[in-house]
Scaffold this active site. Sequence first.
Site, PDB file in Angstrom:
ATOM      1  N   GLY A  46       0.830  -1.195   0.000  1.00 48.95           N
ATOM      2  CA  GLY A  46       0.000   0.000   0.000  1.00 48.95           C
ATOM      3  C   GLY A  46       0.864   1.244   0.000  1.00 48.95           C
ATOM      4  O   GLY A  46       2.004   1.217   0.483  1.00 48.95           O
ATOM      5  N   GLN A  51       2.966   9.988   1.218  1.00 49.33           N
ATOM      6  CA  GLN A  51       4.277   9.335   1.354  1.00 49.33           C
ATOM      7  C   GLN A  51       5.232   9.696   0.211  1.00 49.33           C
ATOM      8  O   GLN A  51       6.415   9.395   0.266  1.00 49.33           O
ATOM      9  CB  GLN A  51       4.121   7.812   1.411  1.00 49.33           C
ATOM     10  CG  GLN A  51       3.427   7.327   2.672  1.00 49.33           C
ATOM     11  CD  GLN A  51       3.291   5.822   2.656  1.00 49.33           C
ATOM     12  OE1 GLN A  51       2.360   5.281   2.075  1.00 49.33           O
ATOM     13  NE2 GLN A  51       4.239   5.130   3.268  1.00 49.33           N
ATOM     14  N   CYS A 113       5.664  -0.139   7.244  1.00 46.39           N
ATOM     15  CA  CYS A 113       5.328   1.045   6.454  1.00 46.39           C
ATOM     16  C   CYS A 113       6.539   1.449   5.630  1.00 46.39           C
ATOM     17  O   CYS A 113       7.661   1.439   6.134  1.00 46.39           O
ATOM     18  CB  CYS A 113       4.930   2.174   7.403  1.00 46.39           C
ATOM     19  SG  CYS A 113       4.469   3.686   6.557  1.00 46.39           S
ATOM     20  N   LEU A 114       6.304   1.806   4.367  1.00 44.85           N
ATOM     21  CA  LEU A 114       7.418   2.200   3.497  1.00 44.85           C
ATOM     22  C   LEU A 114       8.069   3.504   3.967  1.00 44.85           C
ATOM     23  O   LEU A 114       9.180   3.807   3.556  1.00 44.85           O
ATOM     24  CB  LEU A 114       6.935   2.337   2.043  1.00 44.85           C
ATOM     25  CG  LEU A 114       6.453   1.027   1.388  1.00 44.85           C
ATOM     26  CD1 LEU A 114       5.893   1.299   0.002  1.00 44.85           C
ATOM     27  CD2 LEU A 114       7.570  -0.014   1.322  1.00 44.85           C
ATOM     28  N   HIS A 155      -4.767   1.610   7.218  1.00 43.62           N
ATOM     29  CA  HIS A 155      -3.394   2.122   7.305  1.00 43.62           C
ATOM     30  C   HIS A 155      -3.175   3.255   6.284  1.00 43.62           C
ATOM     31  O   HIS A 155      -2.619   4.303   6.615  1.00 43.62           O
ATOM     32  CB  HIS A 155      -2.420   0.956   7.060  1.00 43.62           C
ATOM     33  CG  HIS A 155      -0.970   1.310   7.069  1.00 43.62           C
ATOM     34  ND1 HIS A 155      -0.071   0.740   7.942  1.00 43.62           N
ATOM     35  CD2 HIS A 155      -0.241   2.152   6.290  1.00 43.62           C
ATOM     36  CE1 HIS A 155       1.140   1.235   7.705  1.00 43.62           C
ATOM     37  NE2 HIS A 155       1.061   2.083   6.708  1.00 43.62           N
ATOM     38  N   GLU A 156      -3.647   3.040   5.050  1.00 41.38           N
ATOM     39  CA  GLU A 156      -3.414   4.042   3.990  1.00 41.38           C
ATOM     40  C   GLU A 156      -4.264   5.290   4.190  1.00 41.38           C
ATOM     41  O   GLU A 156      -3.792   6.405   3.974  1.00 41.38           O
ATOM     42  CB  GLU A 156      -3.656   3.432   2.603  1.00 41.38           C
ATOM     43  CG  GLU A 156      -2.753   2.257   2.241  1.00 41.38           C
ATOM     44  CD  GLU A 156      -1.288   2.476   2.542  1.00 41.38           C
ATOM     45  OE1 GLU A 156      -0.812   3.619   2.427  1.00 41.38           O
ATOM     46  OE2 GLU A 156      -0.613   1.506   2.923  1.00 41.38           O
ATOM     47  N   HIS A 159      -2.759   7.565   6.614  1.00 39.43           N
ATOM     48  CA  HIS A 159      -1.690   8.402   6.051  1.00 39.43           C
ATOM     49  C   HIS A 159      -2.246   9.726   5.527  1.00 39.43           C
ATOM     50  O   HIS A 159      -1.609  10.770   5.644  1.00 39.43           O
ATOM     51  CB  HIS A 159      -0.998   7.686   4.879  1.00 39.43           C
ATOM     52  CG  HIS A 159       0.149   6.811   5.284  1.00 39.43           C
ATOM     53  ND1 HIS A 159       1.254   7.296   5.941  1.00 39.43           N
ATOM     54  CD2 HIS A 159       0.383   5.484   5.082  1.00 39.43           C
ATOM     55  CE1 HIS A 159       2.115   6.293   6.140  1.00 39.43           C
ATOM     56  NE2 HIS A 159       1.601   5.185   5.633  1.00 39.43           N
TER      57      HIS A 159
HETATM   58 ZN    ZN Z   1       2.420   3.271   5.674  1.00 44.52          ZN
END
Ligand code: ZN
Length: 188
Positions: A46, A51, A113-114, A155-156, A159
């Site tokens: 995701g 991000q 998480c990226l 989660h997304e 963000h």
């Molecule tokens: Zn994330």
Amino acid sequence: MSLYEIIKVPNPFLKIKAKPVIDINNNILTILNDMLETMYNANGIGLAATQIAIDKRLIVMDCGKSDFEESDVTEEEYDEKVRNNKIEPNPIKMINPEIISLGKDLQEREEGCLSIPGYNANVKRPSSLTVKYTNEDKKVITLDAKGLLATCIQHEIDHLNGILFIDHISKLKREIILKKAIKEYSKQ
Ligand code: ZN
């Protein structure tokens, strides 16, 4: 196709509340495609526009398409299948996603998480939800999700509201992760 740079903690952009997309034009469609490419390239499931430092309510995900009910396999077996590409790709692009209802049952899942690569923690969230979003064809879609996809959507969307998965864990654990991660990334 081009790849974006994924920003990491403590970049303040990760704390902003992203703005709704008003006009779904070619620029937006290109960003979505490039976000998906960036996410696959980073081996993520995701990615949210914040991000990649874009202030728009856009998310992309791929939790795979399965021909079995997730409830028939254990969480570990399911995640293993996802990791080993045993599950068909199922890219989802959402414009202005909005959770309209959350299930009562909670599930705990290990999240990463990226924007905080290398650090994971267990997070408890509702195990099912209904989300409304606009797709690339400007159609409004209502989707029921459970399991990994339900976790991923929450989660997304978090963000887009400036919230990271570590904001859902204890202050102590959060501070340990942040301290280590920021120190590590500053050396790169
Ligand atoms: Zn994330």
